[in-house]
Motif scaffolding. Sequence first.
Motif, PDB file in Angstrom:
ATOM      1  N   LEU A  40       0.821  -1.212   0.000  1.00  0.00           N
ATOM      2  CA  LEU A  40       0.000   0.000   0.000  1.00  0.00           C
ATOM      3  C   LEU A  40       0.855   1.262   0.000  1.00  0.00           C
ATOM      4  O   LEU A  40       1.915   1.321   0.619  1.00  0.00           O
ATOM      5  N   ILE A  41       0.322   2.293  -0.677  1.00  0.00           N
ATOM      6  CA  ILE A  41       0.934   3.633  -0.643  1.00  0.00           C
ATOM      7  C   ILE A  41      -0.206   4.621  -0.446  1.00  0.00           C
ATOM      8  O   ILE A  41      -1.180   4.633  -1.200  1.00  0.00           O
ATOM      9  N   LYS A  42      -0.103   5.455   0.591  1.00  0.00           N
ATOM     10  CA  LYS A  42      -1.106   6.480   0.867  1.00  0.00           C
ATOM     11  C   LYS A  42      -0.398   7.829   0.910  1.00  0.00           C
ATOM     12  O   LYS A  42       0.743   7.936   1.362  1.00  0.00           O
ATOM     13  N   SER A  43      -1.106   8.859   0.443  1.00  0.00           N
ATOM     14  CA  SER A  43      -0.489  10.195   0.459  1.00  0.00           C
ATOM     15  C   SER A  43      -1.535  11.250   0.808  1.00  0.00           C
ATOM     16  O   SER A  43      -2.738  11.038   0.664  1.00  0.00           O
ATOM     17  N   ALA A  44      -1.056  12.372   1.266  1.00  0.00           N
ATOM     18  CA  ALA A  44      -1.909  13.534   1.560  1.00  0.00           C
ATOM     19  C   ALA A  44      -1.135  14.778   1.152  1.00  0.00           C
ATOM     20  O   ALA A  44       0.087  14.856   1.336  1.00  0.00           O
ATOM     21  N   ILE A  45      -1.839  15.705   0.566  1.00  0.00           N
ATOM     22  CA  ILE A  45      -1.218  16.976   0.179  1.00  0.00           C
ATOM     23  C   ILE A  45      -1.516  18.003   1.275  1.00  0.00           C
ATOM     24  O   ILE A  45      -2.671  18.179   1.682  1.00  0.00           O
ATOM     25  N   LEU A  46      -0.498  18.657   1.736  1.00  0.00           N
ATOM     26  CA  LEU A  46      -0.634  19.695   2.761  1.00  0.00           C
ATOM     27  C   LEU A  46      -0.258  21.044   2.158  1.00  0.00           C
ATOM     28  O   LEU A  46       0.619  21.139   1.294  1.00  0.00           O
ATOM     29  N   ARG A  47      -0.928  22.086   2.646  1.00  0.00           N
ATOM     30  CA  ARG A  47      -0.626  23.440   2.179  1.00  0.00           C
ATOM     31  C   ARG A  47      -0.197  24.288   3.379  1.00  0.00           C
ATOM     32  O   ARG A  47      -0.901  24.358   4.375  1.00  0.00           O
ATOM     33  N   LEU A  48       0.932  24.927   3.242  1.00  0.00           N
ATOM     34  CA  LEU A  48       1.468  25.798   4.282  1.00  0.00           C
ATOM     35  C   LEU A  48       1.398  27.237   3.769  1.00  0.00           C
ATOM     36  O   LEU A  48       1.895  27.522   2.674  1.00  0.00           O
ATOM     37  N   ASN A  49       0.733  28.094   4.523  1.00  0.00           N
ATOM     38  CA  ASN A  49       0.675  29.515   4.159  1.00  0.00           C
ATOM     39  C   ASN A  49       1.782  30.274   4.889  1.00  0.00           C
ATOM     40  O   ASN A  49       1.813  30.286   6.125  1.00  0.00           O
ATOM     41  N   ILE A  50       2.655  30.881   4.121  1.00  0.00           N
ATOM     42  CA  ILE A  50       3.759  31.657   4.698  1.00  0.00           C
ATOM     43  C   ILE A  50       3.383  33.133   4.582  1.00  0.00           C
ATOM     44  O   ILE A  50       3.228  33.653   3.478  1.00  0.00           O
ATOM     45  N   PRO A  51       3.177  33.797   5.731  1.00  0.00           N
ATOM     46  CA  PRO A  51       2.699  35.185   5.682  1.00  0.00           C
ATOM     47  C   PRO A  51       3.768  36.146   5.175  1.00  0.00           C
ATOM     48  O   PRO A  51       4.966  35.872   5.228  1.00  0.00           O
ATOM     49  N   VAL A  52       3.301  37.301   4.700  1.00  0.00           N
ATOM     50  CA  VAL A  52       4.207  38.369   4.287  1.00  0.00           C
ATOM     51  C   VAL A  52       4.816  38.968   5.543  1.00  0.00           C
ATOM     52  O   VAL A  52       4.109  39.309   6.486  1.00  0.00           O
ATOM     53  N   ARG A  53       6.122  39.100   5.567  1.00  0.00           N
ATOM     54  CA  ARG A  53       6.802  39.742   6.691  1.00  0.00           C
ATOM     55  C   ARG A  53       6.726  41.248   6.471  1.00  0.00           C
ATOM     56  O   ARG A  53       7.219  41.757   5.476  1.00  0.00           O
ATOM     57  N   ASP A  54       6.083  41.913   7.396  1.00  0.00           N
ATOM     58  CA  ASP A  54       5.791  43.326   7.195  1.00  0.00           C
ATOM     59  C   ASP A  54       5.663  43.993   8.558  1.00  0.00           C
ATOM     60  O   ASP A  54       5.741  43.342   9.600  1.00  0.00           O
ATOM     61  N   PHE A  55       5.416  45.292   8.549  1.00  0.00           N
ATOM     62  CA  PHE A  55       5.105  46.014   9.769  1.00  0.00           C
ATOM     63  C   PHE A  55       4.095  47.095   9.436  1.00  0.00           C
ATOM     64  O   PHE A  55       3.931  47.474   8.280  1.00  0.00           O
ATOM     65  N   GLN A  56       3.394  47.547  10.453  1.00  0.00           N
ATOM     66  CA  GLN A  56       2.405  48.610  10.296  1.00  0.00           C
ATOM     67  C   GLN A  56       2.820  49.805  11.142  1.00  0.00           C
ATOM     68  O   GLN A  56       3.467  49.640  12.177  1.00  0.00           O
ATOM     69  N   ILE A  57       2.402  50.993  10.712  1.00  0.00           N
ATOM     70  CA  ILE A  57       2.652  52.206  11.467  1.00  0.00           C
ATOM     71  C   ILE A  57       1.324  52.909  11.711  1.00  0.00           C
ATOM     72  O   ILE A  57       0.446  52.906  10.853  1.00  0.00           O
ATOM     73  N   ALA A  58       1.179  53.490  12.895  1.00  0.00           N
ATOM     74  CA  ALA A  58      -0.011  54.280  13.229  1.00  0.00           C
ATOM     75  C   ALA A  58       0.437  55.506  14.004  1.00  0.00           C
ATOM     76  O   ALA A  58       1.448  55.473  14.709  1.00  0.00           O
ATOM     77  N   ILE A  59      -0.309  56.595  13.868  1.00  0.00           N
ATOM     78  CA  ILE A  59      -0.017  57.830  14.599  1.00  0.00           C
ATOM     79  C   ILE A  59      -1.303  58.308  15.271  1.00  0.00           C
ATOM     80  O   ILE A  59      -2.362  58.302  14.668  1.00  0.00           O
ATOM     81  N   LYS A  60      -1.173  58.689  16.536  1.00  0.00           N
ATOM     82  CA  LYS A  60      -2.305  59.187  17.322  1.00  0.00           C
ATOM     83  C   LYS A  60      -1.858  60.433  18.069  1.00  0.00           C
ATOM     84  O   LYS A  60      -0.773  60.439  18.620  1.00  0.00           O
ATOM     85  N   PRO A  61      -2.660  61.462  18.141  1.00  0.00           N
ATOM     86  CA  PRO A  61      -3.920  61.603  17.439  1.00  0.00           C
ATOM     87  C   PRO A  61      -3.672  61.840  15.952  1.00  0.00           C
ATOM     88  O   PRO A  61      -2.554  62.208  15.560  1.00  0.00           O
ATOM     89  N   GLU A  62      -4.683  61.662  15.141  1.00  0.00           N
ATOM     90  CA  GLU A  62      -4.535  61.949  13.719  1.00  0.00           C
ATOM     91  C   GLU A  62      -4.617  63.443  13.451  1.00  0.00           C
ATOM     92  O   GLU A  62      -4.143  63.910  12.425  1.00  0.00           O
ATOM     93  N   ASN A  63      -5.241  64.187  14.366  1.00  0.00           N
ATOM     94  CA  ASN A  63      -5.332  65.649  14.273  1.00  0.00           C
ATOM     95  C   ASN A  63      -4.927  66.235  15.620  1.00  0.00           C
ATOM     96  O   ASN A  63      -5.487  65.849  16.646  1.00  0.00           O
ATOM     97  N   LEU A  64      -3.976  67.153  15.609  1.00  0.00           N
ATOM     98  CA  LEU A  64      -3.514  67.804  16.836  1.00  0.00           C
ATOM     99  C   LEU A  64      -3.621  69.309  16.645  1.00  0.00           C
ATOM    100  O   LEU A  64      -3.195  69.838  15.616  1.00  0.00           O
ATOM    101  N   VAL A  65      -4.184  69.985  17.648  1.00  0.00           N
ATOM    102  CA  VAL A  65      -4.348  71.435  17.600  1.00  0.00           C
ATOM    103  C   VAL A  65      -3.499  72.045  18.701  1.00  0.00           C
ATOM    104  O   VAL A  65      -3.627  71.678  19.874  1.00  0.00           O
ATOM    105  N   ILE A  66      -2.601  72.971  18.320  1.00  0.00           N
ATOM    106  CA  ILE A  66      -1.811  73.729  19.288  1.00  0.00           C
ATOM    107  C   ILE A  66      -1.816  75.195  18.858  1.00  0.00           C
ATOM    108  O   ILE A  66      -2.128  75.519  17.718  1.00  0.00           O
ATOM    109  N   ALA A  67      -1.475  76.063  19.770  1.00  0.00           N
ATOM    110  CA  ALA A  67      -1.410  77.494  19.471  1.00  0.00           C
ATOM    111  C   ALA A  67       0.015  77.882  19.108  1.00  0.00           C
ATOM    112  O   ALA A  67       0.971  77.172  19.437  1.00  0.00           O
TER     113      ALA A  67
END
Length: 194
Positions: A36-63
């Motif tokens: 006998l020979i049995k097989s299975a196909i597996l799928r591996l998802n390799i994520p994109v290596r990345d980074f995110q940037i955020a800034i707070k507050p998006e609106n700043l008021v100063i005099a």
Amino acid sequence: TPPPNGIVTATLTIFVNSTTAPGQLDFAIIATRTPLIKSAILRLNIPVRDFQIAIKPENLVIAQGKEGFFNISIVSRGGFSGPIDIRSTGIPGDIEFSIVPNSFSLEVGATRNALLSVRASESTRAGSFIFLVEANSGIVRRSAQAVLVILPLLTVTIDSSPRVSAVIIDGALIQKADLPKQYRWVQGDTHAIS
């Protein structure tokens, strides 16, 4: 070898190094026991290596003449790690600014923060200014947009008629001898005068 009509379990450990391209990786698992020979196909998802940037507050008021702060967050995604350099573009030249820290190493799954401080002089032009904060790591570049609003300072002169001996301004008693008196107030602020 499995027992008759039995099950055998095994653990498959896959290591993905940092140079593996993101995407889907298909591979086969094959079990054999003659004939006998049995097989299975597996799928591996390799994520994109990345980074995110955020800034707070998006609106700043100063005099004019004041300082304010933006918080910058950089988040690792998909197993990203590496050096990060942060800079800002679009802030007018007469506004002092600094980013601390402006360079650091981002570890896998980590979040790092930086502080962008801005200071407008009393002569800085009032208005709204859209600018970018950019985070760079090699060829990967991410940016976030924010708005800095500078409110004008107004010169206000307070005086009184000859019949008034004193004036109260924002709770402070000002004697007639000290008038006229000039103040630098931010447009839109409220002050009590009696």
